[in-house]
Design an enzyme around this catalytic site. Structure first.
Site, PDB file in Angstrom:
ATOM      1  N   GLU A 145       3.161 -80.144  59.948  1.00  0.00           N
ATOM      2  CA  GLU A 145       2.228 -80.517  58.884  1.00  0.00           C
ATOM      3  C   GLU A 145       2.877 -80.609  57.494  1.00  0.00           C
ATOM      4  O   GLU A 145       2.696 -81.622  56.810  1.00  0.00           O
ATOM      5  CB  GLU A 145       1.033 -79.556  58.896  1.00  0.00           C
ATOM      6  CG  GLU A 145       0.117 -79.855  60.086  1.00  0.00           C
ATOM      7  CD  GLU A 145      -0.784 -78.690  60.500  1.00  0.00           C
ATOM      8  OE1 GLU A 145      -0.839 -77.688  59.767  1.00  0.00           O
ATOM      9  OE2 GLU A 145      -1.423 -78.796  61.556  1.00  0.00           O
TER      10      GLU A 145
ATOM     11  N   ASP B 279       1.744 -74.962  52.288  1.00  0.00           N
ATOM     12  CA  ASP B 279       0.595 -75.495  53.030  1.00  0.00           C
ATOM     13  C   ASP B 279      -0.286 -74.352  53.525  1.00  0.00           C
ATOM     14  O   ASP B 279       0.020 -73.695  54.520  1.00  0.00           O
ATOM     15  CB  ASP B 279       1.134 -76.333  54.207  1.00  0.00           C
ATOM     16  CG  ASP B 279       0.019 -76.929  55.078  1.00  0.00           C
ATOM     17  OD1 ASP B 279      -1.165 -76.638  54.822  1.00  0.00           O
ATOM     18  OD2 ASP B 279       0.352 -77.670  56.013  1.00  0.00           O
TER      19      ASP B 279
ATOM     20  N   LYS C  30      -8.270 -73.850  67.144  1.00  0.00           N
ATOM     21  CA  LYS C  30      -6.816 -74.010  66.982  1.00  0.00           C
ATOM     22  C   LYS C  30      -6.101 -72.656  67.030  1.00  0.00           C
ATOM     23  O   LYS C  30      -4.950 -72.572  67.430  1.00  0.00           O
ATOM     24  CB  LYS C  30      -6.538 -74.711  65.648  1.00  0.00           C
ATOM     25  CG  LYS C  30      -5.097 -75.130  65.417  1.00  0.00           C
ATOM     26  CD  LYS C  30      -5.007 -75.992  64.173  1.00  0.00           C
ATOM     27  CE  LYS C  30      -3.590 -76.403  63.840  1.00  0.00           C
ATOM     28  NZ  LYS C  30      -3.552 -77.264  62.639  1.00  0.00           N
TER      29      LYS C  30
ATOM     30  N   ASP D  35      -4.356 -85.504  62.031  1.00  0.00           N
ATOM     31  CA  ASP D  35      -4.236 -84.121  61.584  1.00  0.00           C
ATOM     32  C   ASP D  35      -5.308 -83.330  62.323  1.00  0.00           C
ATOM     33  O   ASP D  35      -6.490 -83.452  62.033  1.00  0.00           O
ATOM     34  CB  ASP D  35      -4.438 -84.052  60.060  1.00  0.00           C
ATOM     35  CG  ASP D  35      -4.501 -82.616  59.538  1.00  0.00           C
ATOM     36  OD1 ASP D  35      -4.286 -81.682  60.334  1.00  0.00           O
ATOM     37  OD2 ASP D  35      -4.766 -82.445  58.333  1.00  0.00           O
TER      38      ASP D  35
END
Lengths: 634, 255
Positions: free
Chosen positions: A173, A195, A72, A10
């Protein structure tokens, strides 16, 4: 033979984790410090070495210009996409950056692309896993936000390659999270995964059917997460400090980072407490003090939390489901610890969400499950199959700058579409195609993925060539294009220019360069290269022993060489490249005369009328000096 | 509903093709081998044949979904993660074909349109080509008003015009909004009703196919086929026309 290990990773905005399926249970692999989470922070220390994770976090405060976090957010994006990010995050872009180029972030006096920085994090995770297994790790499944576009996915895959990992699959994810939950409770039904992580928000709706995890709809925002709450709190506090204490600390990077740290701690504490005291020492001896109640915090964060509502509604609409038809709701991501977020999710779906699994770890655990499936599966995963979708529609620019959609969002991947193009001018041999991703009507409002040139079309009158272009989105959500001119049957050549991507060559170079920044890797590379060289010289010596030249040496000389040989064999078992080198040098010295004798005999046997091959010089002189020792610059 | 279910075709995957499996040499189904399960090289096919279905329009949704799941287990790239690159490529091609076919066949409208396209119909009113042409020439896309809607559309256009004017002036005409809501409800009902009409054409079409399959193809005159085909094309055009009207009304009603 030991089974090849495929890990699940992850790669998060704030934290990253590596997990592995041990037996029928996925587990998170801790780092050397015992912690499961590796903060996605990278710093270049004053010695020019890259540090990652908790050690790098120190640099954020002490030398903010040598550290970077939340990179990211920059993956797969161009200069013109990141104005908003640059206002909120202390990213320092390289000064010579050109529009259309892959971004480069400054760390100290060096600069790196976002995939390279992510690769440093991946490399750390890989090392953690290798330490845990005591064996090399070469393959991984990496998770990405479901709403990541093609460029962001490609950038993530590149990061994996730069870190020396073969990325077997990119998994979304929320889908990974559902795998981790699904492993626990083998149920059929409809599941929604909400999420909210550090920097991204995803909502996915899945149908579970006898081990098949079929994503029905997904939506999200790749720039919405806990980071945004932090930035908002920082902005409010900076205003407050100026208003209250009459000091403007906005340009003091060190103070801003300290404030950020304090506010994040406060935010986390407010998930379990009703109020926290914030205290910060400012330059000049002033103190900033505030008591923040949960109610106040929620009031401030509400606009950000509310931004998750519309993607949720859109996903439900796309799935053609009412909230009541959702059987289970799963919460993923650290930001779902915020009580107000849980409350909102409860309101949206009219049910209590699941929180059994640690929201920080569940995605990595799911990635480990998918890694296990790709590795051939086990008893626990043998019926499991993931059918995911593409989150964004794929289109091509048509006349007038409008988008003609060719693969709609929420299509199960792999998915494909075939389009036909022709020429507009007589004798035209190439056609330009602009591929976009997004839901908007006009090309300029969507994300430009690539511009293709279909080249090598045989010259024909306008409108006669019929070029068939096939677009295929693979199981990673990454686009592939192929083309054929149908009238002539000729394969048209395509040169793909990803809008903000790295070329294969760039990725390979980055892979090599990346060794130099990690002390551990660099040392390892030196050891490996020294060993290779030692092996070369040892096998050459072995060969030399069988020839007549060996006999011409004095017994003293032979004894000396034998001693040096034993010394080298012994020292090369150890991980100390310097002593290996020293032993190689010694043996080199000791065998100089042997080498000379062998050269002589090779030449003389050649002169005795033998052919060159028969003279046994076919593979070059069989002397202990095949080539000069490699030079190392340290 | 139940009437159509009765003659819905159930999907049976794995009907042998008479071709041999590249891996085990046994007779195989189209996309995978029924004996050893390996993926097969892609061959030209249409979405109906891919699922082993005749070109008929009543399809049982439940059995199509089951077939989709079963075939996914055989064809998905995850299953071939450790296989040769050749098999990985085939699996990518075959599973994208499977997904494209399932997506098209499970949706009643997409399924009908797809079958009509196989029968050589080009959708003038909706096709991308037509849209491109209209944009290029700057002309309005040809949209024929369905005759039975003529009167209603005439009145609706006047109302929409008025409502747009009101909106521009910032005025609210409650009565007009009410009328528009009413019209929208009527249109929506008509739109929903089209589905039932379409299903009756499906039955006609499938009956023709059954007769053709049972006897020689001369048993079904081309005329009969084209008559049902035209009825479906007409219905789909009406449907898209009404959908656009509803969208226009929604645009005006939303403030």
């Amino acid at each position: 033979m030991a089974q090849e290990r495929i890990v699940g990773i992850d790669l998060g905005t704030t934290n990253s984790l590596v997990a592995y399926m041990e037996g029928d249970k996925p587990i998170v692999i801790p780092g050397e410090d015992g912690s499961n989470l590796v903060p996605s922070v990278v710093a270049l220390d004053p010695q020019g070495q890259i540090v990652v994770g908790n050690p790098a976090r120190r640099h954020l405060i002490e030398t903010p210009d040598r550290a970077v976090y939340s990179v990211k957010r920059l993956m797969g994006r161009g200069l013109e996409d990141v104005h908003q990010e640059l206002k909120l995050f202390p990213f320092r872009l390289a000064e010579d950056l050109q529009p259309g180029e892959v971004l480069r972030i400054k760390l100290g006096d060096k600069d790196f692309t976002p995939p390279e920085i992510s690769a440093f994090v991946l490399r750390q995770l890989r090392r953690n896993a290798e330490r845990y297994f005591g064996a090399p790790v070469k393959k991984a499944v990496i998770t990405v936000p479901a709403y990541f576009n093609d460029a962001q996915r490609q950038a993530t895959k590149d990061a994996g390659r730069i870190a020396g990992l073969e990325v077997l699959r990119l998994v979304n994810e929320p889908t990974a999270a559902s795998l981790a939950y699904g492993l626990d409770q083998k149920k059929n039904g409809t599941v929604a995964v909400y999420d909210l992580g550090g920097g991204t928000f995803d909502i996915s709706i899945l149908k579970l059917h006898d081990g098949i995890f079929e994503v029905i709809a997904t939506n999200g925002d790749t720039h919405l997460g806990g980071d945004d709450i932090d930035n908002l709190l920082i902005a409010i506090a900076l205003d407050d400090i100026e208003g209250d204490l009459k000091v403007d600390v906005r340009h003091n990077a060190e103070v801003v980072q300290q404030l950020r740290k304090a506010l994040i701690e406060a935010k986390i504490a407010l998930s379990s407490r009703d109020s926290v005291d914030l205290e910060l020492e400012l330059p000049g001896g002033k103190h900033y003090q505030r008591t923040i109640s949960r109610a106040l915090f929620e009031q401030m964060a509400e606009p950000i939390i509310q931004r998750t509502v519309s993607p949720v509604k859109q996903a439900l609409k796309d799935a053609q489901l009412q909230p009541e038809q959702i059987d289970e709701v799963v919460l993923v991501g650290g930001s779902t610890r915020i009580p107000r977020v849980r409350q909102l999710v409860g309101e949206l779906f009219k049910r209590e969400p699941h929180t059994e699994l640690n929201p920080d770890e569940v995605v990595a655990l799911g990635a480990a499950v998918q890694a296990n499936i790709l590795g051939g599966g086990s008893e626990a995963t043998k019926d499991m199959l993931l059918l995911d979708v593409t989150p964004l529609s794929l289109g091509i620019e048509a006349l007038g700058g409008v988008v003609a959609k060719i693969i709609h969002r929420n299509s199960t991947v792999p998915a494909s579409a075939t389009e036909h193009f022709t020429t507009g001018v007589e004798g035209q041999t190439s056609v330009a195609i602009h591929v976009l991703q997004g839901e908007r009507e006009l090309a300029k409002d969507n994300r430009s993925l690539a511009r293709f040139d279909l080249k090598g079309i045989p010259p024909m009158p306008a409108g006669i060539p019929r070029i068939e272009v096939r677009f295929l989105i693979d199981a990673n959500g990454i686009l592939h294009v192929s083309a054929r001119e149908q009238r002539s049957g000729k394969e048209a050549e395509i040169s793909v220019q990803p809008s903000y991507g790295l070329t294969d060559e760039q990725v390979e170079n980055m892979l090599l360069e990346s060794f130099d920044y990690a002390e551990e890797d660099f040392r390892q590379r030196q050891v490996i290269e020294a060993r290779n060289e030692a092996n070369t010289i040892l096998s050459a010596l072995e060969k030399g022993r069988t020839g007549p030249a060996w006999e011409q040496l004095t017994s003293d000389e032979r004894e000396k060489v034998a001693k040096q040989e034993t010394a080298l064999k012994e020292v090369m078992q150890r991980d100390d490249y310097q002593s290996i080198r020293a032993a190689i040098d010694a043996l080199n010295q000791g065998t100089t005369r042997l080498a000379e004798l062998m050269m002589d005999s090779a030449v003389s046997s050649a002169l005795k009328g033998k052919t060159f091959e028969q003279a046994d010089v076919g593979e070059g002189p069989a002397a202990p000096h095949p080539f000069a020792p490699a030079e190392f610059k340290s | 509903m139940s009437a159509t279910h009765n003659h819905s075709q159930t999907v049976q995957i794995g009907a042998p093709t008479g071709e041999q499996c590249w891996s085990c040499g046994d007779m195989r189904a189209a996309a995978f081998c029924t004996a050893c399960g390996r993926v097969q090289p892609p061959a030209p096919t249409d979405f109906f044949s891919f699922f082993g279905l005749p070109r008929k329009l009543n399809v049982d949704a439940g059995s199509l979904e089951r077939a989709f799941y079963q075939m996914s287990r055989k064809l998905h790239p995850d299953v071939y993660a450790n296989a040769s690159s050749k098999e990985q490529e085939w699996s990518l091609q075959q599973s994208s074909l499977l997904n494209d076919a399932y997506r098209t066949l499970k949706d009643p409208i997409a399924r009908t349109e797809y079958l009509l396209k196989l029968e050589g119909v080009e959708f003038e009113g909706q096709s991308k080509a037509a849209t491109d042409r209209a944009r290029e020439t700057g002309t309005q896309k040809k949209q024929v008003v369905p005759p039975e809607l003529l009167e209603e559309v005439f009145e609706l256009n006047m109302q929409l015009e008025e409502a747009r004017m009101n909106k521009k002036m910032g005025e609210v005409d409650e009565a007009l909004s009410g009328e528009l809501e009413e019209t929208k409800k009527n249109l929506q009902a008509k739109y929903d009703g089209l589905m039932e009409e379409l299903e009756s054409y499906w039955n006609e079409w499938d009956a023709i196919e059954d007769r053709a399959a049972a006897g020689d193809s001369d048993a079904v005159p081309d005329q009969e086929r084209s008559s049902v085909r035209d009825k479906m094309v007409d219905l789909l055009n009406r449907r898209s026309y009404i959908r656009n009207l509803v969208r226009d009304v929604n645009e005006v009603l939303e403030s």
